[in-house]
Design an enzyme around this catalytic site. Structure first.
Site, mmCIF file in Angstrom:
data_model
loop_
_atom_site.group_PDB
_atom_site.id
_atom_site.type_symbol
_atom_site.label_atom_id
_atom_site.label_comp_id
_atom_site.label_asym_id
_atom_site.label_seq_id
_atom_site.Cartn_x
_atom_site.Cartn_y
_atom_site.Cartn_z
ATOM 1 N N HIS A 1 -6.909 -9.869 3.406
ATOM 2 C CA HIS A 1 -6.315 -10.369 2.168
ATOM 3 C C HIS A 1 -6.064 -11.873 2.306
ATOM 4 C CE1 HIS A 1 -5.089 -6.145 2.698
ATOM 5 N NE2 HIS A 1 -5.225 -6.049 1.394
ATOM 6 N N CYS B 1 -12.075 -6.653 7.112
ATOM 7 C CA CYS B 1 -11.502 -6.759 5.776
ATOM 8 C C CYS B 1 -10.201 -7.539 5.889
ATOM 9 C CB CYS B 1 -11.196 -5.381 5.183
ATOM 10 S SG CYS B 1 -12.635 -4.345 4.897
ATOM 11 N N TYR C 1 -12.700 -1.918 -6.405
ATOM 12 C CA TYR C 1 -12.698 -0.485 -6.146
ATOM 13 C C TYR C 1 -11.274 0.060 -6.078
ATOM 14 C CZ TYR C 1 -10.967 -0.907 -1.392
ATOM 15 O OH TYR C 1 -10.162 -1.151 -0.304
ATOM 16 N N HIS D 1 -4.635 -5.954 -6.242
ATOM 17 C CA HIS D 1 -4.441 -7.190 -5.480
ATOM 18 C C HIS D 1 -5.782 -7.688 -4.936
ATOM 19 C CE1 HIS D 1 -4.029 -3.872 -2.578
ATOM 20 N NE2 HIS D 1 -4.496 -4.699 -1.672
ATOM 21 N N GLU E 1 -5.732 2.574 -2.261
ATOM 22 C CA GLU E 1 -6.247 1.206 -2.250
ATOM 23 C C GLU E 1 -6.619 0.842 -3.681
ATOM 24 O OE1 GLU E 1 -6.232 -1.161 -0.301
ATOM 25 O OE2 GLU E 1 -6.502 -0.574 1.797
ATOM 26 N N HIS F 1 0.819 -1.208 0.000
ATOM 27 C CA HIS F 1 0.000 0.000 0.000
ATOM 28 C C HIS F 1 0.859 1.267 0.000
ATOM 29 C CE1 HIS F 1 -2.704 -3.144 1.622
ATOM 30 N NE2 HIS F 1 -3.581 -2.532 0.852
ATOM 31 N N TRP G 1 -14.683 2.205 0.548
ATOM 32 C CA TRP G 1 -15.136 0.902 0.032
ATOM 33 C C TRP G 1 -16.462 0.502 0.666
ATOM 34 C CZ3 TRP G 1 -10.730 1.490 3.023
ATOM 35 C CH2 TRP G 1 -10.763 0.943 4.310
ATOM 36 N N GLU H 1 -8.122 -2.717 -5.165
ATOM 37 C CA GLU H 1 -8.425 -4.097 -4.809
ATOM 38 C C GLU H 1 -9.545 -4.716 -5.627
ATOM 39 O OE1 GLU H 1 -7.147 -4.087 -0.100
ATOM 40 O OE2 GLU H 1 -9.260 -3.837 -0.605
ATOM 41 N N GLU I 1 -9.272 -10.167 14.379
ATOM 42 C CA GLU I 1 -9.628 -8.764 14.597
ATOM 43 C C GLU I 1 -10.658 -8.586 15.705
ATOM 44 O OE1 GLU I 1 -10.687 -6.433 11.254
ATOM 45 O OE2 GLU I 1 -9.098 -7.215 9.976
#
Length: 207
Positions: free
Chosen positions: A75, A73, A110, A38, A120, A31, A169, A122, A93
């Site tokens: 990855h 959120c 987005y 990604h 961002e 980032h 997002w 993604e 989290e």
């Protein structure tokens, strides 16, 4: 992009112009002002009454610190399918375990740029997760500043009234989720075949 993977490093899946997997890069290096496309995901967690778990991002995060957003959120890493990544992030989290994790927006993608230029970029399928027995979250302070269970309709109305009250997002996703119907527990589940290639291909680590 990297081709040899270090087991001690957290990686993200890099995507090409057709949203296919083209390699991996360390998450810590992805980032910046020229963030490569990604693979990511977003999750919206609900209880059996349709209440939604909203979160506030930790204030020291490099992207959108302190901003109100969806439940979690993340990855998916090499060798990890997205529902497993969703479950991992819900636990890491929020200290929560979902009873069900279902795909609702398979094709969401987005871009967003912070005032400091951090971007961002993604391919970001969106999942609904549900819990049968709701309990308070146990936020990881490295990731989450605060949480609250709120009625989904109230949250949607707040976002419609002022899109700047949530992450970029999340605002875009709420637009698309609203189109699925007012009851989040009745949203249709999307077929995995609609996922981007990078999410449908085997994600095994390779060289």
């Amino acid at each position: 992009m990297t081709s040899t993977l270090d087991p001690d490093v957290e990686y993200v899946v890099l995507c090409g112009s057709r949203h296919e997997r083209i390699g991996y890069a360390p998450k810590a290096e992805v980032h910046h002002e020229s963030t490569p496309l990604h693979l990511a995901f977003s999750c919206y967690l609900f209880d059996q009454q349709g209440n939604f778990l909203v979160t506030w991002r930790a204030r020291h995060k490099s992207t959108w610190p302190g901003v109100r957003t969806n439940s979690c959120c993340g990855h998916p890493g090499p060798g990890e399918v997205i529902p497993d990544a969703v479950a991992r992030r819900l636990t890491d989290e929020l200290g929560l375990v979902a009873d069900r994790i279902e795909l609702v927006l398979p094709e969401f993608r987005y871009e967003a740029t912070m005032p400091n230029g951090t971007r961002e970029n993604e391919v970001c399928p969106v999942y609904r997760a549900t819990v049968t027995n709701r309990r308070d979250a146990a936020p990881n302070p490295e990731e989450v500043d605060d949480t609250a269970w709120v009625p989904w309709r109230e949250f949607v109305a707040e976002v419609e009234a002022d899109r700047t009250t949530v992450s970029p997002w999340c605002a875009l996703q709420v637009d698309q989720l609203r189109a699925l119907g007012p009851d989040p527990l009745a949203w249709p589940v999307a077929d995995d075949s609609r996922l981007p290639d990078a999410a449908r291909e085997p994600l095994e680590a390779g060289h």
